[in-house]
Design a protein around this motif. Structure first.
Motif, PDB file in Angstrom:
ATOM      1  N   LEU A 199      -0.708  -0.858  13.725  1.00 32.02           N
ATOM      2  CA  LEU A 199      -0.312  -0.005  12.577  1.00 32.02           C
ATOM      3  C   LEU A 199       0.943  -0.658  11.902  1.00 32.02           C
ATOM      4  N   GLN A 200       1.959  -1.046  12.762  1.00 23.64           N
ATOM      5  CA  GLN A 200       2.958  -2.109  11.751  1.00 23.64           C
ATOM      6  C   GLN A 200       2.300  -3.009  11.093  1.00 23.64           C
ATOM      7  N   GLY A 201       1.541  -3.743  11.736  1.00 15.91           N
ATOM      8  CA  GLY A 201       0.718  -4.837  10.878  1.00 15.91           C
ATOM      9  C   GLY A 201       0.064  -4.394   9.921  1.00 15.91           C
ATOM     10  N   ILE A 202      -0.433  -3.360   9.663  1.00 21.83           N
ATOM     11  CA  ILE A 202      -1.094  -2.795   8.668  1.00 21.83           C
ATOM     12  C   ILE A 202      -0.187  -2.337   7.520  1.00 21.83           C
ATOM     13  N   TYR A 203       0.786  -1.824   7.797  1.00 22.46           N
ATOM     14  CA  TYR A 203       2.019  -1.260   6.956  1.00 22.46           C
ATOM     15  C   TYR A 203       2.991  -2.326   6.547  1.00 22.46           C
ATOM     16  N   SER A 204       3.081  -3.168   7.057  1.00 22.62           N
ATOM     17  CA  SER A 204       3.709  -4.440   6.748  1.00 22.62           C
ATOM     18  C   SER A 204       2.924  -5.501   5.866  1.00 22.62           C
ATOM     19  N   GLY A 205       1.636  -5.146   5.713  1.00 24.60           N
ATOM     20  CA  GLY A 205       0.788  -6.036   5.086  1.00 24.60           C
ATOM     21  C   GLY A 205       0.264  -7.248   5.515  1.00 24.60           C
ATOM     22  N   LYS A 206       0.597  -7.345   6.871  1.00 19.06           N
ATOM     23  CA  LYS A 206       0.177  -8.845   7.707  1.00 19.06           C
ATOM     24  C   LYS A 206      -1.367  -8.444   8.219  1.00 19.06           C
ATOM     25  N   ILE A 207      -1.890  -7.209   8.301  1.00 15.78           N
ATOM     26  CA  ILE A 207      -3.354  -7.103   8.489  1.00 15.78           C
ATOM     27  C   ILE A 207      -3.783  -6.446   7.433  1.00 15.78           C
ATOM     28  N   THR A 208      -4.914  -7.231   6.639  1.00 17.68           N
ATOM     29  CA  THR A 208      -5.252  -6.419   5.585  1.00 17.68           C
ATOM     30  C   THR A 208      -6.774  -6.125   5.597  1.00 17.68           C
ATOM     31  N   GLY A 234       8.804   9.543   8.768  1.00 16.70           N
ATOM     32  CA  GLY A 234       8.139   9.148   9.905  1.00 16.70           C
ATOM     33  C   GLY A 234       7.566   7.831  10.022  1.00 16.70           C
ATOM     34  N   LEU A 235       7.010   7.329   9.032  1.00 14.86           N
ATOM     35  CA  LEU A 235       6.625   5.767   8.855  1.00 14.86           C
ATOM     36  C   LEU A 235       7.571   5.036   9.109  1.00 14.86           C
ATOM     37  N   GLN A 236       8.764   5.217   8.476  1.00 13.32           N
ATOM     38  CA  GLN A 236       9.895   4.371   8.522  1.00 13.32           C
ATOM     39  C   GLN A 236      10.453   4.212   9.855  1.00 13.32           C
ATOM     40  N   ASN A 237      10.475   5.472  10.548  1.00 10.81           N
ATOM     41  CA  ASN A 237      10.536   5.406  11.945  1.00 10.81           C
ATOM     42  C   ASN A 237       9.842   4.384  12.741  1.00 10.81           C
ATOM     43  N   MET A 238       8.765   4.541  12.615  1.00 11.19           N
ATOM     44  CA  MET A 238       7.771   3.728  13.406  1.00 11.19           C
ATOM     45  C   MET A 238       7.793   2.537  13.267  1.00 11.19           C
ATOM     46  N   MET A 239       8.246   2.113  11.891  1.00  5.76           N
ATOM     47  CA  MET A 239       8.060   0.480  11.554  1.00  5.76           C
ATOM     48  C   MET A 239       9.482  -0.075  12.014  1.00  5.76           C
ATOM     49  N   GLY A 240      10.549   0.786  12.040  1.00  5.02           N
ATOM     50  CA  GLY A 240      11.836   0.257  12.435  1.00  5.02           C
ATOM     51  C   GLY A 240      12.342  -0.756  11.709  1.00  5.02           C
ATOM     52  N   GLU A 241      12.785  -2.059  11.923  1.00  7.35           N
ATOM     53  CA  GLU A 241      13.312  -3.132  11.133  1.00  7.35           C
ATOM     54  C   GLU A 241      12.019  -3.792  10.556  1.00  7.35           C
ATOM     55  N   ILE A 242      10.997  -3.479  10.635  1.00  9.46           N
ATOM     56  CA  ILE A 242       9.743  -4.135  10.051  1.00  9.46           C
ATOM     57  C   ILE A 242       9.633  -3.531   8.446  1.00  9.46           C
ATOM     58  N   PRO A 243       9.739  -4.480   7.445  1.00 14.42           N
ATOM     59  CA  PRO A 243       9.601  -4.116   6.037  1.00 14.42           C
ATOM     60  C   PRO A 243       8.273  -3.635   5.706  1.00 14.42           C
ATOM     61  N   ILE A 244       8.354  -2.480   5.017  1.00 11.98           N
ATOM     62  CA  ILE A 244       7.189  -1.760   4.773  1.00 11.98           C
ATOM     63  C   ILE A 244       6.741  -2.385   3.138  1.00 11.98           C
ATOM     64  N   MET A 245       5.338  -2.540   3.089  1.00  7.38           N
ATOM     65  CA  MET A 245       4.699  -3.274   2.035  1.00  7.38           C
ATOM     66  C   MET A 245       4.712  -2.020   0.830  1.00  7.38           C
ATOM     67  N   GLU A 246       4.705  -2.392  -0.410  1.00  6.83           N
ATOM     68  CA  GLU A 246       4.361  -1.579  -1.415  1.00  6.83           C
ATOM     69  C   GLU A 246       3.282  -0.772  -1.459  1.00  6.83           C
ATOM     70  N   PRO A 247       3.224   0.634  -1.594  1.00  6.72           N
ATOM     71  CA  PRO A 247       2.247   1.471  -1.405  1.00  6.72           C
ATOM     72  C   PRO A 247       1.105   1.276  -2.779  1.00  6.72           C
ATOM     73  N   PRO A 248       0.010   1.767  -2.532  1.00  7.87           N
ATOM     74  CA  PRO A 248      -0.969   1.862  -3.682  1.00  7.87           C
ATOM     75  C   PRO A 248      -0.351   2.764  -4.636  1.00  7.87           C
ATOM     76  N   ALA A 249      -0.346   2.732  -5.820  1.00 14.06           N
ATOM     77  CA  ALA A 249       0.401   3.411  -6.931  1.00 14.06           C
ATOM     78  C   ALA A 249      -0.489   3.857  -7.878  1.00 14.06           C
ATOM     79  N   ASP A 250      -0.083   5.028  -8.484  1.00 17.97           N
ATOM     80  CA  ASP A 250      -0.927   5.410  -9.811  1.00 17.97           C
ATOM     81  C   ASP A 250       0.403   5.349 -11.036  1.00 17.97           C
ATOM     82  N   GLN A 251      -0.285   4.776 -12.259  1.00 16.91           N
ATOM     83  CA  GLN A 251       0.549   4.980 -13.313  1.00 16.91           C
ATOM     84  C   GLN A 251       0.591   5.984 -13.981  1.00 16.91           C
TER      85      GLN A 251
END
Length: 360
Positions: A199-208, A234-251
């Motif tokens: 999960l950390q790999g997915i939300y850091s962008g390392k696992i695509t 909750g996601l930030q707590n799970m990720m700890g010090e691992i940077p979270i990638m940019e989310p899919p976004a709407d304009q």
């Protein structure tokens, strides 16, 4: 129906269609067309793109899942047919007069409503009108803002983010129960379990790609929630010090005519993943075609949460920031007692101090 969020797309389609039609006229192409062609070409230039984008938007709206789809009105206390849980006997505690003002996470509103129904004087407590009701469900981020301003005495939510903590002068957090932070995917996704590291790999962008975690060879679309929301914390707590990638976004167009971006609501693509707390997710599972993932092969069920075996089990709290209301402290004491914990269990949440089925 034109979406207010994507209305600018329709506007551009119309303007481009007018521009194309005008150019055809100026270049003399229009004059060479038969009479029926002079009508059909402009018509098709406008209607085909509008219909195509309209169909796409209808599909997106069909698969989009918003927390607001859980109708909290049905939990409002003292209403006929309310789904708010009730005690079998009279409450040992009650409040009156200057009652505690409360707010909290949307997912915890059924618990809040149950508390009100047990200890407040019978009356009308609309959950979405903070000017008329002392009890509201404004979502986690707004609830923490109101608590920081001392517009409320207590909020019920997951723990605050670092920014939210910094806004408090007299922060006190009393754990009152446990809830599972869950991840979900489309029900057809062959992946049933992920590890914390995956999960950390997915939300850091390392696992695509899903094939990196035992699934199909499809790109992973990893949705997130707005900053300051309980689930994003909750996601930030799970990720700890691992940077979270940019989310899919709407304009979307802002009030000044510019284009801004916001985190997309979860869309149930076959290759999507999202997260929430179990209360929302189990409501989604009932009708939205998703499934909850195991984490480290442990189900996010009552047994896994209460035992602590489910690795993403977190406390939720009665949070205060200093209050002059003398009823707040005994109210929180009552919440952590047998009757308060019983109501938490009746709301399909796990009590903090009691094992399932056990009472003080």
């Amino acid at each position: 129906m034109v979406s207010s969020q994507n209305g600018y797309v329709y506007t551009w389609i119309i303007l481009i269609a007018i521009l194309i039609t005008g150019n055809l006229y100026l270049l003399g192409v229009n004059s060479k067309l038969p009479k029926i062609g002079k009508v059909l070409v402009p018509l098709f230039t406008l209607t085909v793109p509008l219909a195509g984008y309209g169909g796409y938007e209808a599909y997106i709206n069909h698969i989009e899942i918003k927390d607001a789809e859980v109708d909290l009105t049905v939990y409002e206390p003292f209403k006929r047919g309310s789904k708010a849980a009730s005690l079998e006997e009279a409450s040992s505690f009650s409040v009156s007069g200057n009652v505690p003002r409360m707010d909290g996470a949307t997912a915890l509103y059924p618990v809040i409503a149950s508390f009100v129904q047990a200890v407040y004087t019978e009356g009308d407590y609309p959950h979405d009108n903070t000017s008329q009701s002392p009890v509201a469900a404004s979502k986690t981020d707004v609830a923490y803002v109101r608590l920081a301003k001392r517009d409320v005495d207590i909020i019920f939510a997951a723990g605050p983010s670092q920014d939210q903590k910094s806004d408090m002068k007299n922060l006190e957090m009393t754990p009152i129960g446990k809830e599972a932070f869950v991840f979900f995917v489309h029900k057809s996704n062959p992946v049933d379990s992920l590890t914390i590291e995956e999960l950390q790999g997915i939300y850091s962008g390392k696992i695509t790609s899903w094939n990196e975690v035992g699934g199909s060879d499809k790109e992973i679309i990893a949705f997130q929630r707005p900053e300051g929301s309980g689930s994003q914390t909750g996601l930030q707590n799970m990720m700890g010090e691992i940077p979270i990638m940019e989310p899919p976004a709407d304009q979307q167009v802002d009030g000044m005519g510019g284009v801004i971006e916001k985190a997309s609501d979860y869309r149930n693509y076959r290759n999507a993943i999202g997260f929430s707390y179990r209360f929302f997710a189990t409501n989604m599972v009932d009708s939205k075609g998703i499934k909850l993932l195991k984490i480290d092969n442990v189900e996010p069920d009552t047994e896994g949460i209460q035992s602590g075996n489910y690795p993403l089990t977190g406390e939720f709290y009665a949070v205060t920031n200093g209050t002059n209301n003398p009823q707040v402290e005994p109210f929180i004491d009552w919440i952590t007692s047998g009757q308060g914990q019983e109501l938490i269990q009746k709301n399909r949440l796990c009590s903090d101090s009691l094992m399932e089925g056990e009472k003080k």
